[in-house]
Scaffold this motif. Structure first.
Motif, PDB file in Angstrom:
ATOM      1  N   LEU A  73       0.834  -1.207   0.000  1.00  0.00           N
ATOM      2  CA  LEU A  73       0.000   0.000   0.000  1.00  0.00           C
ATOM      3  C   LEU A  73       0.867   1.254   0.000  1.00  0.00           C
ATOM      4  O   LEU A  73       0.484   2.287  -0.540  1.00  0.00           O
ATOM      5  N   PHE A  76       1.789   1.834  -3.552  1.00  0.00           N
ATOM      6  CA  PHE A  76       0.543   2.315  -4.174  1.00  0.00           C
ATOM      7  C   PHE A  76       0.396   3.821  -3.923  1.00  0.00           C
ATOM      8  O   PHE A  76       0.155   4.610  -4.852  1.00  0.00           O
ATOM      9  N   GLU A  77       0.600   4.213  -2.672  1.00  0.00           N
ATOM     10  CA  GLU A  77       0.480   5.616  -2.281  1.00  0.00           C
ATOM     11  C   GLU A  77       1.525   6.486  -2.982  1.00  0.00           C
ATOM     12  O   GLU A  77       1.247   7.629  -3.355  1.00  0.00           O
ATOM     13  N   LEU A  80       0.225   7.220  -6.396  1.00  0.00           N
ATOM     14  CA  LEU A  80      -0.906   8.153  -6.324  1.00  0.00           C
ATOM     15  C   LEU A  80      -0.442   9.583  -6.054  1.00  0.00           C
ATOM     16  O   LEU A  80      -0.935  10.535  -6.658  1.00  0.00           O
ATOM     17  N   HIS A  81       0.537   9.716  -5.150  1.00  0.00           N
ATOM     18  CA  HIS A  81       1.084  11.048  -4.855  1.00  0.00           C
ATOM     19  C   HIS A  81       1.691  11.676  -6.098  1.00  0.00           C
ATOM     20  O   HIS A  81       1.489  12.853  -6.382  1.00  0.00           O
ATOM     21  N   PHE A 108      -2.778  -1.198 -10.385  1.00  0.00           N
ATOM     22  CA  PHE A 108      -3.714  -0.956  -9.280  1.00  0.00           C
ATOM     23  C   PHE A 108      -3.882   0.549  -9.042  1.00  0.00           C
ATOM     24  O   PHE A 108      -4.993   1.040  -8.812  1.00  0.00           O
ATOM     25  N   CYS A 112      -7.389   2.940  -9.506  1.00  0.00           N
ATOM     26  CA  CYS A 112      -7.998   3.690  -8.399  1.00  0.00           C
ATOM     27  C   CYS A 112      -7.884   5.207  -8.522  1.00  0.00           C
ATOM     28  O   CYS A 112      -8.694   5.930  -7.947  1.00  0.00           O
ATOM     29  N   ALA A 139      -2.669  -5.805  -8.133  1.00  0.00           N
ATOM     30  CA  ALA A 139      -2.715  -6.061  -6.688  1.00  0.00           C
ATOM     31  C   ALA A 139      -1.486  -5.561  -5.974  1.00  0.00           C
ATOM     32  O   ALA A 139      -0.446  -5.280  -6.577  1.00  0.00           O
ATOM     33  N   PHE A 142      -0.418  -7.445   1.303  1.00  0.00           N
ATOM     34  CA  PHE A 142      -0.910  -6.731   2.488  1.00  0.00           C
ATOM     35  C   PHE A 142      -0.996  -7.701   3.660  1.00  0.00           C
ATOM     36  O   PHE A 142      -1.477  -8.829   3.503  1.00  0.00           O
ATOM     37  N   GLY A 143      -0.515  -7.248   4.812  1.00  0.00           N
ATOM     38  CA  GLY A 143      -0.610  -8.077   6.009  1.00  0.00           C
ATOM     39  C   GLY A 143       0.076  -9.435   5.844  1.00  0.00           C
ATOM     40  O   GLY A 143      -0.369 -10.427   6.414  1.00  0.00           O
ATOM     41  N   VAL A 145       0.176 -11.225   3.165  1.00  0.00           N
ATOM     42  CA  VAL A 145      -0.470 -12.091   2.170  1.00  0.00           C
ATOM     43  C   VAL A 145      -0.301 -11.493   0.771  1.00  0.00           C
ATOM     44  O   VAL A 145      -0.583 -10.316   0.547  1.00  0.00           O
ATOM     45  N   ASN A 147      -0.883 -10.414  -2.950  1.00  0.00           N
ATOM     46  CA  ASN A 147      -1.983 -10.064  -3.862  1.00  0.00           C
ATOM     47  C   ASN A 147      -3.361 -10.058  -3.225  1.00  0.00           C
ATOM     48  O   ASN A 147      -4.357 -10.330  -3.886  1.00  0.00           O
ATOM     49  N   ILE A 148      -3.439  -9.741  -1.943  1.00  0.00           N
ATOM     50  CA  ILE A 148      -4.724  -9.834  -1.237  1.00  0.00           C
ATOM     51  C   ILE A 148      -5.578  -8.576  -1.430  1.00  0.00           C
ATOM     52  O   ILE A 148      -6.799  -8.598  -1.227  1.00  0.00           O
ATOM     53  N   VAL A 149      -4.950  -7.490  -1.861  1.00  0.00           N
ATOM     54  CA  VAL A 149      -5.686  -6.240  -2.098  1.00  0.00           C
ATOM     55  C   VAL A 149      -5.419  -5.775  -3.525  1.00  0.00           C
ATOM     56  O   VAL A 149      -4.258  -5.629  -3.918  1.00  0.00           O
ATOM     57  N   GLY A 150      -6.465  -5.570  -4.286  1.00  0.00           N
ATOM     58  CA  GLY A 150      -6.253  -5.169  -5.671  1.00  0.00           C
ATOM     59  C   GLY A 150      -7.550  -5.008  -6.426  1.00  0.00           C
ATOM     60  O   GLY A 150      -8.612  -4.850  -5.834  1.00  0.00           O
TER      61      GLY A 150
ATOM     62  N   LEU B  84      -8.893  -9.157   6.974  1.00  0.00           N
ATOM     63  CA  LEU B  84      -7.837 -10.164   6.956  1.00  0.00           C
ATOM     64  C   LEU B  84      -7.732 -10.866   8.308  1.00  0.00           C
ATOM     65  O   LEU B  84      -7.670 -12.105   8.381  1.00  0.00           O
ATOM     66  N   CYS B 112     -11.706  -3.808  -3.204  1.00  0.00           N
ATOM     67  CA  CYS B 112     -10.285  -4.163  -3.328  1.00  0.00           C
ATOM     68  C   CYS B 112      -9.884  -5.420  -2.559  1.00  0.00           C
ATOM     69  O   CYS B 112      -8.888  -6.062  -2.908  1.00  0.00           O
ATOM     70  N   ARG B 115      -9.567  -8.510  -4.487  1.00  0.00           N
ATOM     71  CA  ARG B 115     -10.033  -7.962  -5.774  1.00  0.00           C
ATOM     72  C   ARG B 115     -11.547  -7.953  -5.901  1.00  0.00           C
ATOM     73  O   ARG B 115     -12.102  -8.044  -6.988  1.00  0.00           O
ATOM     74  N   PHE B 142      -7.672  12.033  -0.630  1.00  0.00           N
ATOM     75  CA  PHE B 142      -6.228  11.792  -0.659  1.00  0.00           C
ATOM     76  C   PHE B 142      -5.520  13.079  -1.068  1.00  0.00           C
ATOM     77  O   PHE B 142      -5.941  13.740  -2.010  1.00  0.00           O
ATOM     78  N   GLY B 150     -10.368   5.787  -5.688  1.00  0.00           N
ATOM     79  CA  GLY B 150     -11.522   4.929  -5.435  1.00  0.00           C
ATOM     80  C   GLY B 150     -11.793   3.987  -6.584  1.00  0.00           C
ATOM     81  O   GLY B 150     -10.908   3.716  -7.399  1.00  0.00           O
TER      82      GLY B 150
END
Lengths: 339, 339
Positions: A73, A76-77, A80-81, A108, A112, A139, A142-143, A145, A147-150, B84, B112, B115, B142, B150
Motif C-alpha cells: 500500500l 501504491f500511495e 498516487l502522490h 492498481f 484507483c 494487486a 498486504f498483512g 499475504v 496479492n490480497i488487495v487489488g 484479513l 479491493c 479484488r 487523498f 476509489g
C-alpha cells in the motif's frame, strides 16, 4: 503479432513484436494526453526513457525500488502522490515498464486514481511477458499475504518487446519460462513439444505468443476468476507454499515448476517435464522442509474451507482437471514428489 | 418500494421500506456467508447491531470514528486489516451501515479486498439514502482532494430504511434533502412541486424514491461517468468550492444548494427554488469570500483544462444542459448570485 483479448467493452490488444517499445507512441495513443511512466531501479533505465521520449504532450517518470516489498500500500500511495502532484487528469495514462511488481502496482494505482485512468502495460521480463501482464489482475501484498488487495482492471493495450529480454539475467529469463511450460502442459501440446525439441531462445516469440494464447482463452471465459480461471493456478498452490518456505531463495517460476510436478498424473509426462526443466535450467527437486511447506498450505488465506483446497491436475499433455483435495492428500503428494 | 438499477451483470435492487434494516437477512442473503458490518460512532449503535444479529453464520463489527477524516487510505487500511484478521473470504460480504463516509469507504475496501467481495449498502442518513448509496462510486480523500482515489463498484443490494432518519439531527436531515431538490430541478417537476406544496417529512418515502429514480436513470446510461453523469454534478462545481472555502462551517448539501442557485437560468424558477430552501431550512445566501471560492474553483483537480470547466445549467424546471464555462464566467456568476 497481435492477440486480442475479447472482454466486451474491456477488450484490448496484446502486441508482441521486437522493438515494439520504440514504437509505443504509434501503437498506443500518446499524442493528446500525458503519461506517467512507472518503472523500478532493477529495469535498465533505457526502456522507460525510450517510452518517455515518445510522450509528445510531456509526462513524468517514477522509478520505484525493485523488489516485492515495493508491491505494498505504501508503493501504491507513492504512485498516487506522483499522479496528484503532477496534476494528471482522467484523460491521461499510466504506463508500466518493468516486471510483474511494476505492472501489478502501477495497474492498481491506475485502477484507483480518479476511479480509473487508462493503463498501458509494457512488461520487460519473461515472467511478466508470458503471464502477469495479461489478465487484468492488479494487486499489492498486504498483512503478509500476496496479492490480497487489488482490482480486476484491464489495460488499454499490452506491448511486449522481446528485445528487452536480452538484458535479463539468465536465471530470471528461465524463471519466466516455467509459466510457458505450464501453458503447454494445460493447454498446448505443440508448445510443450517445442520446449522438448527446439532452442527456446531462438523461438522465443512463438513461445510467448502460444503461452499468451492459452492464458487468453481461459481469461476470456472467466474474467473475474469465478471458476475456470483456476486452471491457470496449475502448480501455484504448492508453488506458493514452496516459495514462502524457501524464504526467497527460490524464484516464483522455479517454485511453480516444482509445484506442478506432483500434480502431473501421467508418469511418462512427468519424466518428459523433468527433462524439459533440466534442459532449461529449472529445478527438478529442492531440499526444503516438507512440514514447513504443508504448514504454509494450511494457512493459505484463499483456502476455500478448512478441510482442503481446489487443485489443478494434469492427467495428460494439454489437458487439466479441477479437483478438490484434502490437506492430507496434498501433503502426501508434496512428500512423495518433492521431499 | 423496489427500484432495479440495470447495469448488465452488475445490476442490483434498491429496497426502500420502513423497518427494512430489521429484515436485512431476508432481503439479502446472510445465511451462508459471514458479514463484516462497518459503521461509525456517529451512527446509533442499534442499527449495526440489528444487522449483526441477523448474520447467522457469524460476523464482525467495525466501528470507525465519525467524520470526513476517516475517509482516507488509513481508514481503508483499517477495514482491510479487519477483513484479513477475521479471515474473511471471497464468499463473504461487507455491509455498510451509516452515512456517505461509511458507504464510500467500506465500498472501496469491498472493491479491493481479494479484488472484490460482495458489498451491501444500508445508508442511514438523508444524504446517503438519496444520493451517495447508489451509483457505485466508492472513494477516499487523498492529498487534500475529495474522492480522488476509489473505484466504480456496484453493491449487491442497497437497503434503505427511512426509519433511521428519526434519529438524525434536523440540520443533517435537511442537508440531505438538498440532493433531492437537485433531482427535482434537473429531472422531476413533480418532485420539485412536492417540495413546494407538501409536508416533506410526511412524504419522505416518495421524496427518496423519486430522487433515486432520477439518479438511477442517469447512472444506467453512464455507469463510469464518461459524460452524461455530469448532470448529477449540478450545483456541485461551485458547491465544492464553497464547501472548501467555508472550512467545514457549511454541510455538503447546504453548499450544493448554494451552488445550484447561480446555475438556474430562469428567474422565476430561481425564486421558487429559494422559497423551497426557506421552507426546508436550507441557506439561500452565505457570507464568504468570493475570491476564496473562485481560487478553489481554479484549483479543482478535476478541471478538464486550465481554461474552464464543464458546468450544469438548468434552463427550466426538470431539464439541464451541460455547458463549458471559463473561470471568469463562473466567477462572475459566483459574485453576482452569492456574494
Amino acid at each position: 503479432m497481435k492477440l486480442t483479448m475479447r472482454l466486451g467493452r474491456a477488450s484490448y490488444d496484446i502486441i508482441l513484436s521486437r522493438g515494439a517499445l520504440g514504437r509505443l507512441g504509434k501503437l498506443a495513443n500518446l499524442t493528446n494526453r500525458r503519461a506517467l511512466v512507472v518503472t523500478d531501479d532493477g529495469v535498465p533505465a533505457q526502456y522507460a526513457d525510450a517510452v518517455l521520449a515518445q510522450c509528445v504532450q510531456g509526462g513524468a517518470k517514477l522509478v520505484l525500488k525493485a523488489g516485492e516489498e515495493t508491491k505494498s500500500l505504501a508503493g501504491f500511495e507513492t504512485i498516487l502522490h506522483k499522479l496528484l502532484d503532477e496534476g494528471f487528469t482522467r484523460r491521461d495514462v499510466v504506463v508500466a515498464v518493468g516486471g510483474g511488481v511494476v505492472g501489478d502496482l502501477a495497474g492498481f494505482a491506475a485502477a484507483c486514481y480518479m476511479r480509473g485512468v487508462a493503463f498501458i502495460n509494457c512488461p520487460t521480463t519473461t515472467l511478466s511477458q508470458v503471464d502477469s501482464s495479461i489478465g487484468g489482475k492488479t494487486a499489492v501484498d498486504f498483512g503478509g499475504v500476496k496479492n490480497i488487495v487489488g482490482a480486476f482492471y484491464q489495460p488499454e493495450i499490452v506491448v511486449i518487446d522481446p528485445d528487452t529480454l536480452d538484458t535479463l539475467p539468465q536465471r530470471h529469463y528461465v524463471n519466466g519460462l516455467a509459466e510457458a511450460v505450464k501453458a503447454g502442459l494445460i493447454g498446448d501440446e505443440y508448445l510443450f513439444e517445442l520446449f522438448e525439441e527446439d532452442d527456446v531462445h531462438e523461438h522465443i516469440e512463438e513461445v510467448l505468443c502460444r503461452a499468451l494464447a492459452v492464458k487468453k482463452n481461459v481469461v476470456e471465459k472467466d474474467e473475474r476468476e469465478k471458476g475456470l480461471r483456476a486452471a491457470l493456478n496449475f502448480g501455484h498452490t504448492i508453488g506458493h507454499a514452496i516459495e514462502a518456505a524457501s524464504g526467497g531463495a527460490l524464484y516464483h517460476g522455479e517454485c511453480v515448476a516444482l509445484g506442478m510436478l506432483p500434480m502431473i498424473e501421467d508418469k511418462l509426462l512427468l519424466q518428459r517435464t523433468k527433462d524439459v526443466y533440466k534442459k532449461l535450467g529449472l529445478p527438478t527437486a529442492a531440499s526444503y522442509d516438507a512440514a514447513k511447506v504443508t504448514a504454509y498450505l494450511r494457512h493459505d488465506k484463499k483456502a476455500s474451507s478448512q478441510k482442503g483446497l481446489t487443485v489443478v491436475r494434469v492427467p495428460e499433455l494439454g489437458s487439466y482437471r479441477l479437483d478438490k483435495a484434502t490437506f492430507e492428500e496434498i501433503e502426501t503428494l508434496v512428500r512423495a514428489g518433492l521431499g
